[in-house]
Design an enzyme around this catalytic site. Structure first.
Site, PDB file in Angstrom:
ATOM      1  N   LYS A   1     -17.002 -35.991 -18.513  1.00  0.00           N
ATOM      2  CA  LYS A   1     -17.030 -37.396 -18.946  1.00  0.00           C
ATOM      3  C   LYS A   1     -18.103 -38.168 -18.189  1.00  0.00           C
ATOM      4  CE  LYS A   1     -14.148 -40.421 -16.962  1.00  0.00           C
ATOM      5  NZ  LYS A   1     -14.614 -41.693 -16.365  1.00  0.00           N
ATOM      6  N   ASN A   2     -18.099 -38.040 -16.871  1.00  0.00           N
ATOM      7  CA  ASN A   2     -18.992 -38.888 -16.078  1.00  0.00           C
ATOM      8  C   ASN A   2     -20.457 -38.460 -16.168  1.00  0.00           C
ATOM      9  OD1 ASN A   2     -16.907 -40.514 -15.425  1.00  0.00           O
ATOM     10  ND2 ASN A   2     -16.634 -39.748 -13.341  1.00  0.00           N
TER      11      ASN A   2
ATOM     12  N   ASP B   1     -12.357 -38.856  -7.038  1.00  0.00           N
ATOM     13  CA  ASP B   1     -11.690 -38.683  -8.332  1.00  0.00           C
ATOM     14  C   ASP B   1     -10.638 -37.571  -8.323  1.00  0.00           C
ATOM     15  OD1 ASP B   1     -13.178 -40.733  -9.354  1.00  0.00           O
ATOM     16  OD2 ASP B   1     -14.617 -39.476 -10.404  1.00  0.00           O
TER      17      ASP B   1
ATOM     18  N   ARG C   1      -8.636 -42.142 -21.387  1.00  0.00           N
ATOM     19  CA  ARG C   1     -10.042 -42.481 -21.129  1.00  0.00           C
ATOM     20  C   ARG C   1     -10.821 -41.264 -20.655  1.00  0.00           C
ATOM     21  NH1 ARG C   1     -11.071 -47.827 -17.803  1.00  0.00           N
ATOM     22  NH2 ARG C   1     -13.145 -47.012 -18.248  1.00  0.00           N
TER      23      ARG C   1
ATOM     24  N   ARG D   1     -16.679 -49.966 -17.375  1.00  0.00           N
ATOM     25  CA  ARG D   1     -17.740 -50.460 -16.500  1.00  0.00           C
ATOM     26  C   ARG D   1     -19.067 -49.741 -16.729  1.00  0.00           C
ATOM     27  NH1 ARG D   1     -18.171 -50.876 -11.919  1.00  0.00           N
ATOM     28  NH2 ARG D   1     -17.739 -52.949 -11.351  1.00  0.00           N
TER      29      ARG D   1
ATOM     30  N   CYS E   1     -12.160 -53.728 -10.841  1.00  0.00           N
ATOM     31  CA  CYS E   1     -11.134 -53.023 -11.627  1.00  0.00           C
ATOM     32  C   CYS E   1     -10.021 -52.599 -10.685  1.00  0.00           C
ATOM     33  CB  CYS E   1     -11.727 -51.852 -12.399  1.00  0.00           C
ATOM     34  SG  CYS E   1     -11.998 -50.390 -11.419  1.00  0.00           S
TER      35      CYS E   1
ATOM     36  N   ARG F   1     -16.067 -53.065  -6.811  1.00  0.00           N
ATOM     37  CA  ARG F   1     -17.140 -52.388  -7.538  1.00  0.00           C
ATOM     38  C   ARG F   1     -18.319 -53.311  -7.899  1.00  0.00           C
ATOM     39  NH1 ARG F   1     -14.339 -48.130 -11.575  1.00  0.00           N
ATOM     40  NH2 ARG F   1     -16.224 -46.958 -11.138  1.00  0.00           N
TER      41      ARG F   1
HETATM   42  N1  EPU Z   1     -21.205 -49.933  -4.775  1.00  0.00           N
HETATM   43  C1  EPU Z   1     -21.775 -51.065  -4.255  1.00  0.00           C
HETATM   44  N2  EPU Z   1     -22.810 -51.664  -4.926  1.00  0.00           N
HETATM   45  C2  EPU Z   1     -23.292 -51.168  -6.088  1.00  0.00           C
HETATM   46  C3  EPU Z   1     -22.715 -50.001  -6.619  1.00  0.00           C
HETATM   47  C4  EPU Z   1     -21.667 -49.397  -5.937  1.00  0.00           C
HETATM   48  O1  EPU Z   1     -21.360 -51.555  -3.212  1.00  0.00           O
HETATM   49  O2  EPU Z   1     -24.223 -51.752  -6.646  1.00  0.00           O
HETATM   50  C5  EPU Z   1     -20.054 -49.321  -4.092  1.00  0.00           C
HETATM   51  C6  EPU Z   1     -18.786 -49.419  -4.945  1.00  0.00           C
HETATM   52  O3  EPU Z   1     -18.174 -50.656  -4.798  1.00  0.00           O
HETATM   53  C7  EPU Z   1     -17.956 -48.285  -4.428  1.00  0.00           C
HETATM   54  C8  EPU Z   1     -19.006 -47.242  -4.027  1.00  0.00           C
HETATM   55  O4  EPU Z   1     -20.249 -47.932  -3.960  1.00  0.00           O
HETATM   56  O5  EPU Z   1     -17.220 -48.676  -3.314  1.00  0.00           O
HETATM   57  C9  EPU Z   1     -19.127 -46.088  -4.987  1.00  0.00           C
HETATM   58  O6  EPU Z   1     -19.440 -46.530  -6.274  1.00  0.00           O
HETATM   59  P1  EPU Z   1     -20.399 -45.723  -7.254  1.00  0.00           P
HETATM   60  O7  EPU Z   1     -21.439 -46.653  -7.749  1.00  0.00           O
HETATM   61  O8  EPU Z   1     -20.839 -44.459  -6.592  1.00  0.00           O
HETATM   62  O9  EPU Z   1     -19.380 -45.364  -8.410  1.00  0.00           O
HETATM   63  P2  EPU Z   1     -19.542 -45.644  -9.966  1.00  0.00           P
HETATM   64  O10 EPU Z   1     -20.887 -45.215 -10.425  1.00  0.00           O
HETATM   65  O11 EPU Z   1     -19.069 -46.998 -10.268  1.00  0.00           O
HETATM   66  C10 EPU Z   1     -18.770 -43.224 -10.628  1.00  0.00           C
HETATM   67  C11 EPU Z   1     -17.718 -42.624 -11.507  1.00  0.00           C
HETATM   68  C12 EPU Z   1     -16.343 -42.858 -10.888  1.00  0.00           C
HETATM   69  C13 EPU Z   1     -16.331 -42.189  -9.507  1.00  0.00           C
HETATM   70  C14 EPU Z   1     -17.476 -42.748  -8.647  1.00  0.00           C
HETATM   71  C15 EPU Z   1     -17.585 -42.084  -7.290  1.00  0.00           C
HETATM   72  C16 EPU Z   1     -18.647 -42.805 -13.723  1.00  0.00           C
HETATM   73  C17 EPU Z   1     -18.601 -43.428 -15.064  1.00  0.00           C
HETATM   74  N3  EPU Z   1     -17.770 -43.252 -12.825  1.00  0.00           N
HETATM   75  O12 EPU Z   1     -18.471 -44.610 -10.546  1.00  0.00           O
HETATM   76  O13 EPU Z   1     -15.410 -42.204 -11.736  1.00  0.00           O
HETATM   77  O14 EPU Z   1     -15.108 -42.402  -8.882  1.00  0.00           O
HETATM   78  O15 EPU Z   1     -18.725 -42.590  -9.337  1.00  0.00           O
HETATM   79  O16 EPU Z   1     -17.779 -40.722  -7.418  1.00  0.00           O
HETATM   80  O17 EPU Z   1     -19.446 -41.898 -13.481  1.00  0.00           O
HETATM   81  C18 EPU Z   1     -13.313 -41.795 -12.725  1.00  0.00           C
HETATM   82  O18 EPU Z   1     -13.859 -40.971 -13.463  1.00  0.00           O
HETATM   83  O19 EPU Z   1     -12.063 -41.889 -12.624  1.00  0.00           O
HETATM   84  C19 EPU Z   1     -14.137 -42.688 -11.917  1.00  0.00           C
HETATM   85  C20 EPU Z   1     -13.676 -43.824 -11.384  1.00  0.00           C
END
Ligand code: EPU
Length: 418
Positions: free
Chosen positions: A22-23, A305, A397, A93, A117, A122
């Site tokens: 998915k991701n 995850d 999801r 998101r 969320c 985030r």
């Molecule tokens: N963060 C910041 N600033 C930013 C972006 C991120 O401070 O501009 C912080 C976030 O607040 C968080 C940390 O960095 O504390 C990690 O966030 P990241 O950006 O790495 O995560 P994401 O891209 O929002 C993806 C996956 C998540 C998974 C995380 C970590 C997708 C669609 N989502 O989220 O998946 O937990 O990476 O590996 O790829 C799930 O599938 O259940 C899920 C939540």
């Protein structure tokens, strides 16, 4: 709203096939916006988040056609609008990642900011700062990010944290920016490598995906592609834990062992027999699990995850486990539901102290996010009695027919439509 009803206590046995990731699929589908030509993506899991992404692309004016259950054809030659509304972004998101590709190809875009969320605040500061370094002007107006640029240029971007989403977003934009971009302290997740693979198959010039520094040389345009998404390491890991928690024997076909190194290491420490083979990973549970400590980290550390799933397994392990969640500030919502099933977990800050109990018991519980819901299902599989997991729309999801897959492994599990 649907419920999942489980009568637990059965050892799961058999083989299960892993879906596409998915991701990885979500940003790869959005990468089609970077090209005017036809893109075919295969091994795309048929989950709600993918369907939401396809609706988003259609809403922008892209032609989208499903080719069977797991392939999709997208052509984003001419777009009708360069905007993604709050109604859509708030449900998923990852849809915020359309901002960069729309900007890179069309010079401007307007996308709702996602807000927080259930699992944390985030923020998106790293996404926006990176876009600005590449020459975009970004304004936040009434909950929307409005970006414009006559021409995006390469830049040296250092990420304060190796954010998966920011790395993906900036890597996509850099493929069409003029000159060279380096993303330092980049996320190294397999999903980053897969997105880079898809972009490279479209003609992008990217080196170092999967490493700390990614270098992208911008090209004039990207062409179409036919690309196959990697297997979902989180779904695979969920089935590995299902074998461990039920003392079962499951062959998870399609799992890529190297993507699961930290999980396999922990399962072995827990006393589980894990066998890596050419087509996947087989897990054979034997006896009571041992307590282990887990700390979630960016890849190649232990994935956040899979934290909730591992916690479910550790609830009945022999001894006390300490689980530290370092990625998201509120990813312990499942704790209170697991405690309702008889677990003994205390939370202090970002650490959960799990004291193993002999057995969990069935109970009605409520899912709060995707991975929390599946952890409750895993707990229910191990608990004698009946567990009812409500609010399973979270589950849909990210998991394809999980109740059917678990049922084929011998679980007494059913979806009840209400
Ligand atoms: N963060 C910041 N600033 C930013 C972006 C991120 O401070 O501009 C912080 C976030 O607040 C968080 C940390 O960095 O504390 C990690 O966030 P990241 O950006 O790495 O995560 P994401 O891209 O929002 C993806 C996956 C998540 C998974 C995380 C970590 C997708 C669609 N989502 O989220 O998946 O937990 O990476 O590996 O790829 C799930 O599938 O259940 C899920 C939540």
């Amino acid at each position: 709203m649907d419920k999942i009803v489980i009568r637990g206590g059965t050892r799961l046995r058999g083989r299960v096939d892993v879906e596409g990731s998915k991701n990885a699929a979500l940003p790869i589908l959005l990468a089609s916006l970077l090209s005017a030509e036809e893109c075919i993506f295969r091994n795309v899991p048929n989950v709600v988040d993918v369907r939401t992404t396809l609706r988003l692309l259609e809403g922008l004016g892209a032609e989208v056609e499903r080719l069977g259950d797991s392939a999709v054809r997208i052509r984003a030659e001419r777009l009708a609008r360069l905007e993604a509304q709050y109604e859509l972004v708030k449900t998923m998101r990852a849809s915020f990642l359309v901002l960069g590709p729309l900007l890179a190809r069309h010079g401007h875009a307007r996308v709702s900011t996602p807000g927080g969320c259930a699992i944390g605040g985030r923020p998106i500061n790293l996404h926006l700062e990176g876009l600005e370094r590449m020459g975009a002007r970004v304004e936040l107006v009434e909950g929307y990010a409005q970006a414009e640029a006559e021409e995006l240029h390469g830049a040296r971007i250092y990420l304060d944290f190796p954010s998966v989403g920011a790395t993906e977003h900036l890597m996509m934009v850099a493929t069409l920016a003029k000159g060279q971009t380096t993303i330092e302290h980049a996320a190294r997740e397999p999903e980053i490598v897969d997105l880079a693979g898809a972009l490279i198959s479209m003609g992008a010039q990217i080196r170092g995906a999967g490493e700390d520094v990614i270098t992208i040389d911008g090209v004039e345009r990207l062409h179409g592609t036919d690309y196959t998404v990697i297997p979902d390491r989180i779904e695979a890991g969920t089935f590995l834990v299902a074998a461990a928690i039920t003392g079962g024997d499951i062959d998870v076909v399609g799992a890529i062992p190297t993507h699961l190194d930290p999980v396999i290491l922990k399962l072995r420490e827990m006393g589980v027999d894990v066998r890596e083979h050419d087509h996947g990973v087989r897990v054979i549970g034997n006896g009571r699990l041992h307590a282990v400590d887990i700390k979630t980290m960016p890849y190649p550390g232990f994935p956040t995850d899979l934290q909730a799933q591992m916690m479910a397994a550790l609830c009945t392990a022999d001894g006390q486990s300490v689980i530290s969640e370092t990625i998201f500030e509120n990813r312990f919502m499942h704790v209170y539901e697991l405690n309702r099933m008889g677990a003994d977990i205390k939370v202090e800050g970002n650490r959960a102290f799990v004291s193993g109990v002999a057995q969990l018991g069935g109970a009605p519980v409520m899912a709060t996010d995707l991975r929390a819901s599946v952890s409750l299902i895993l707990a229910g599989l191990a608990a004698p009695g009946t567990t009812e997991v409500s609010r399973v729309y979270h589950l849909d999801r990210g998991y394809v027919r999980i109740e059917e897959k678990l049922s084929a492994l011998g679980a007494d599990i059913a979806r009840v439509r209400e």
